[in-house]
Every structure is written in structure tokens, then in C-alpha cells.
Design an enzyme around this catalytic site. Structure first.
Site, short mmCIF file in Angstrom:
data_model
loop_
_atom_site.label_atom_id
_atom_site.label_comp_id
_atom_site.label_asym_id
_atom_site.label_seq_id
_atom_site.Cartn_x
_atom_site.Cartn_y
_atom_site.Cartn_z
N CYS A 141 -11.10 -9.73 -69.64
CA CYS A 141 -11.50 -9.10 -70.91
C CYS A 141 -10.93 -9.80 -72.15
CB CYS A 141 -11.13 -7.62 -70.92
SG CYS A 141 -9.47 -7.24 -70.33
N HIS A 193 -9.38 -5.39 -77.55
CA HIS A 193 -8.42 -6.49 -77.44
C HIS A 193 -8.65 -7.44 -78.61
CE1 HIS A 193 -7.24 -5.08 -73.63
NE2 HIS A 193 -7.67 -6.04 -72.84
#
Lengths: 352, 352
Positions: A131, A257
């Protein structure tokens, strides 16, 4: 025309799996039967996909009978065992775990960057990138095509949902505990004491803290997350000698993120040119107007598909280097969305 | 022996000033009279220093009569006006603001690194470095002496107390508002809505977010904080050509600035050698055992004097580069402590 292919979603009840069920309901439908699969513990639960109530099946070989594409949103060790099993039953496995990403016989695919790689799958398995890598690479790949990438220096700001639902519950539980105490985080208020022993999957409290650690310990002090960013960037871009140094840090954010990127290229860059490249890049949204308070942030990126990119500056001391900041929804593009996009490439191939 | 020198603390009632009063009470006493000075609004308040209750005076020229050393923990524009005034009255001004740091006639002093520079003060003013630069430079200077620094790539994780008491109140107020809502930060829970309009000194909510912005906008998209890290690192280390790229990011931490550092040197480095250098460096505490959960974190560094350094790794792709993570208390070494140390160097000179 051939019938629509059958899809299995393995790990349907987890943090990524539930986002996947939302995505399958909202994206253009390319599937015939959709089959939800999870651990025996979750079998029998019902979930709504495409407006239909589906009953979750337990994971076993028979779950893959007649399946064309099987997505895996499960831990590494579950994928390692079951993705080859799905392939044996004739399905193409699209794996979101880290189990196969560095296998030379498994392509690592980001549809905006290397979609042609889906056809190169001798094991019947296609891997989805990590990710943190995904959020960043979506922005870096078009800049690489323009300027020729030589080196990446990365520092991450990773959300707790990267560690699953238990990560989210841990942070929000800690925030409930510290709320109302105005001394905390100063020299007179001890966050460790206030939070207590409930650290969940993390090595230290996340509330009012940052933790420079994600993943497990590998050689020479590097974490598995940091090595993933290096190895996966090299594989996705097809640059086996790319220089990469990453420091991965967990922050008290639920989803989204972020990565501070220092990218060195083979030719001279300029910030305006980079902005133009990114403006036209697939999967990217450019938010770069600091004077207006516009820069990429997790609270804005959450729930959206693209990588948000901004703070684009040419290094003052190196005309070949750019500094920028990227944020992406780690459960969407960072996991479920990229998997769905790969599966849709397969669906197109199967119904062609 | 000469009498002990007189000290004025200007900005005594602010976030840094109150830490300064604690420090003056706990460090070895080298001062005769201590005089607390603040804006007219705070004049008349009392504060306890060295066990004595002192009444805060309003800021005016007469506050500097008979003063040997005047510390300034006030905004840039207040320092710009009043530090020269203190110098005119015969005091040496030790300024914690950004007003004079890049003035070629004002030394920028970190006592562990360039203490001899305190004597080079043609204007009677000595500057204290920016809090983010300080945490990092304490660890980098000894590595520079060993290996010869060429380049820094920096990403910061800055605490809200760097924006003063209002920064702290803003974050903790936001946390109170979001507490108890388990949907927030996910795709279904809007943090902006929950936090509302109270952004305090920040351009966006800090709770459950990271904000890639600190300071004000300068040329070519750089923030003032990012340029400070570049300019101050160069001046403190005496390396006018040092390559520096910094990305400054605010995080939901009350106190403790962290920096992910990628440092490139002129000669080959090794992680073990770097650890040894840092183990013996003044003002540094080495915390580098990831297997035991030991790395530098704000919740541990708050209230302590040293820079906490860990996650030391040699770059896998460049034998001359080190990656590491540093955390320091931005109100202590990052501000009050460094100012106190500079003032103590002056006290020693005055009583010699």
C-alpha cells in the site's frame, strides 16, 4: 459473447475485503457470480454486494470450483497456501499479500503503469503492490517516463488501518483514553501511562506519538516495509538498479498513507513541468497550492481513488531532483482498488 | 571574584518561557538577579523560579537596565525590535526567534557543536537555531566530523507545540471533539466536519491527520521552515555548499519534533561505526534496538534534554549514505535548553 466470469473474494470480511465489496458495488459490473470467502470463523455471515445479500463461505478447495478470478485479501501465510490452490483449480489468483510479490514468475502489476504484465503469469498468480509503494509509485512512474528516475529517498507517514481493523480499534481506543486530559504529551503528562498496555499490533502507543517502525526486522536494521518499498519500486518500474532508501513511520492517522519523496532523475527537472506531467497522469490528483492551503492530506484522500500529489519543488541544490508529498487511501488504491483494477483487466481478457 | 551576572528572560510567560523558568530552577545556578519580562498584558503575574516568587515586568527599555544577558523567547518581530535595544543597554541578547539567525554578524550557536562562536558577536546578539534543525544537527555534527557531510535529505514530523500554546490547545481540543466516534478517519467519517472551524494556527485539522506545511510560503513552493533547516544547517556546520532538501510536516503530537534523515558523506560509512560515534557524542542518546522495540519517539523524548537517535542503517545502494531517525523535545533542546546553554557560556565568560 462468452458469459461473464465468476469472481471469488477471499478475505471478504476483513478491512480490505469490506472496501472491496463496496468497490464491486460501485464500479462498472464485469462479473457474473461473485462468491465471498473467508475463514471458517466468518463463514455464514452475510454481506451486501451489488445490492444482493451474499452468504460468506468458508475457505476450502471447493470454494474455487468454477471460479475464473480469485482475489486474496488475507495474510501472507494464507495467500501462500491458497493462491496456488486457486490457480490449480483454474482460476487466476490476484494476491494482495506480500507472499508472491518478489517471485520472478509472478508479475507485480499497477494497471496505470504496467498493465501488459498481467499476461505474463506462468504460475496463474498476479501480485498487488504494498500500500505504501502504491500511493507513491503512481506519482513517480509518469515522472520517471519524462525524466528517467535514478534514486528515491522516502519517508512515510503510515495510517493504522494498514495494520487492519485491530490497528484502527487500537488507535481510536487510545484516543478515547487520552481525551480530556490537557496535560498529556507535555513534560508533565505521560502518554504511555494514560494509554496503558493496549498497544494492539504496534510496538508503542500511537496516540500523540509517531513510531518509526512498520513490519518486521530484516538484515542490517531495515524493516520489511522499508525493503518492500525498495524492491517493489524496482520491479514495477523495471529498474533493477534503482537506488532507494526508505524510512517507514506509523502515525496517528486512521486511513491514508503519505510519503515525503526526494526523487533524483537522469535529466534536469523543473517543478512546472512536473506539475504538467502529473496533471495528465492517470490515477493522480494534483493539489499544489500552499498559499490556498492546498496540499495532499489523509483526511481528504480517504475514500477516494487517486494518489494526491503536491508540495512539488525542485531541489535548490540539485537541478535533477524533485521533492514532493503524496497521500493515498491505503485501503483503496493501496489495496482493494488496485486488486479490482487488475481483476477487471483479467475479466476483459476472459470475455474478449 | 565578580558578582554573579543579571539575567532577563523576555517572553517568560510563553510556551518556551515557562520551560525556561523550569530549567533555570533545575540547572546549576550561575545567575545573580533573574528578571522576568513579558508583554504588558502579562505584566504583574507571578512565577516561581529557583524557589523564589518573581513578578513579571512589562517589556520596555528600562527592563534591560543593569542586565548582563537577555534571553528572548518571543515572536520574530518582537525580537527584531527589542534584542538590539537590550544590546544597546549593554546586555548580550540570546535570541530564540528567527529574526537574526541568518545575519552574518550574528553567530548561530549550538554549544555542543560551535561554542567558540559565542565570542564572535559584533552586534551583541547571539542566535539560537530553529527547533527542528536543533534536534537533527546534534546528531549530524559528530557524524560530519567523522565522515565529512555532503548532503542531507530530511522529512520532519513536527509537534504542535512548535506553534506555541495555542497549537497545543488546538490539537487537544480537536481530539476531545473526535473522541468516541469510531467511524472517523475512515471513508464514512469526515474529520473536517467533526473538528469544525477551530483550526487554530494550522491550515487544516491535525487530529487524525498529517499536514505537509509549517511556516510561511517562500520562493518556488518552499516553506520558511524548510529553508531554515537548509540555511541553519549550513551556518552551524560551516558548510556553505551543503546540499539540503527538507520537507516539513506537522503531525498530531504535542511535544517532540522528529526527523527522518538521509545523510550522504564524502567517505564510506558503516552503521556500527556511526553508532559508536553517536554513543560518545554530547547531547545524544542512542536508542537503536528495533527487535526490543527501541527507537526514538516523541512520547519518550518529551521532557528530556538530549536528541534521541536510532534506526541507524547504511543505505543499501550507497556505501557513503546513512539513514536514521531523530527525536528531540522542541521546547527544551529545541528552544529553552539551547538558549540556557548559550547564556551559561556567557555567564562563565562574564565571571571569569
Amino acid at each position: 459473447m462468452r458469459p461473464l466470469p465468476t469472481l471469488a473474494v477471499v478475505g471478504a470480511t476483513g478491512a480490505v475485503g469490506t472496501v472491496m465489496c463496496d468497490l464491486l458495488s460501485s464500479r462498472k459490473n464485469v462479473w457474473g457470480e461473485i462468491r465471498l470467502v473467508a475463514s471458517e470463523r466468518s463463514a455464514g455471515r452475510t454481506m451486501v454486494v451489488r445490492g444482493e445479500e451474499l452468504t460468506v463461505r468458508g475457505l476450502g478447495p471447493e470454494a474455487f470450483e468454477g471460479v475464473d478470478v480469485a482475489m486474496f485479501d488475507v495474510p501472507d501465510e494464507v495467500s501462500a497456501e491458497w493462491a496456488p490452490m486457486a490457480a490449480k483449480y483454474g482460476a487466476v489468483a490476484v494476491d494482495n499479500s506480500g507472499a508472491f510479490r518478489m517471485d520472478p514468475d509472478v508479475p507485480l502489476v499497477v494497471p496505470e503503469i504496467n498493465p501488459q504484465q498481467v499476461r505474463n503469469r506462468p504460475k496463474g498468480i498476479i501480485a498487488n503492490a504494498n500500500c505504501t509503494t502504491l500511493a507513491m509509485i503512481i506519482a513517480i512512474a509518469p515522472l520517471h517516463r519524462e525524466y528517467g528516475l535514478k534514486e528515491l529517498v522516502l519517508a512515510s507517514y503510515q495510517a493504522v488501518s494498514g495494520a487492519g481493523k485491530v490497528g484502527v480499534d487500537t488507535l481510536l481506543g487510545q484516543i478515547d483514553k487520552i481525551s480530556g486530559d490537557r496535560t498529556l504529551g507535555s513534560r508533565s503528562g505521560n502518554v504511555r501511562q494514560a494509554v496503558g498496555d493496549d498497544l494492539g499490533p504496534f510496538p508503542a502507543p500511537l496516540a500523540l506519538n509517531v513510531v518509526p517502525w512498520a513490519g518486521s526486522l530484516r538484515d542490517a536494521g531495515w524493516s520489511s516495509e522499508e525493503l518492500k518499498m525498495r524492491n517493489e519500486s524496482r520491479k514495477i518500474l523495471g529498474l533493477p538498479d534503482l537506488k532507494v532508501s526508505a524510512t517507514c513511520v506509523r502515525v496517528p492517522v486512521v486511513t491514508g498513507h503519505s510519503v515525503a519523496v526526494h526523487a533524483v532523475f537522469g535529466s534536469e527537472v523543473d517543478a512546472e513541468g512536473a506539475r504538467e506531467v502529473l496533471q495528465n497522469a492517470p490515477g493522480v490528483i494534483l493539489v499544489d497550492d500552499p498559499a490556498a492551503g492546498e496540499f495532499p492530506m489523509p483526511i481528504d484522500a480517504v475514500g477516494t481513488d487517486p494518489s494526491w500529489v503536491g508540495r512539488i519543488r525542485r531541489s535548490l541544490d540539485d537541478p535533477r531532483a524533485l521533492d514532493l508529498f503524496v497521500t493515498g487511501d491505503n485501503l483503496r488504491k493501496g489495496a482493494a482498488l488496485n486488486t479490482a483494477q487488475i481483476a477487471e483487466l483479467l475479466a476483459a481478457e476472459l470475455t474478449r
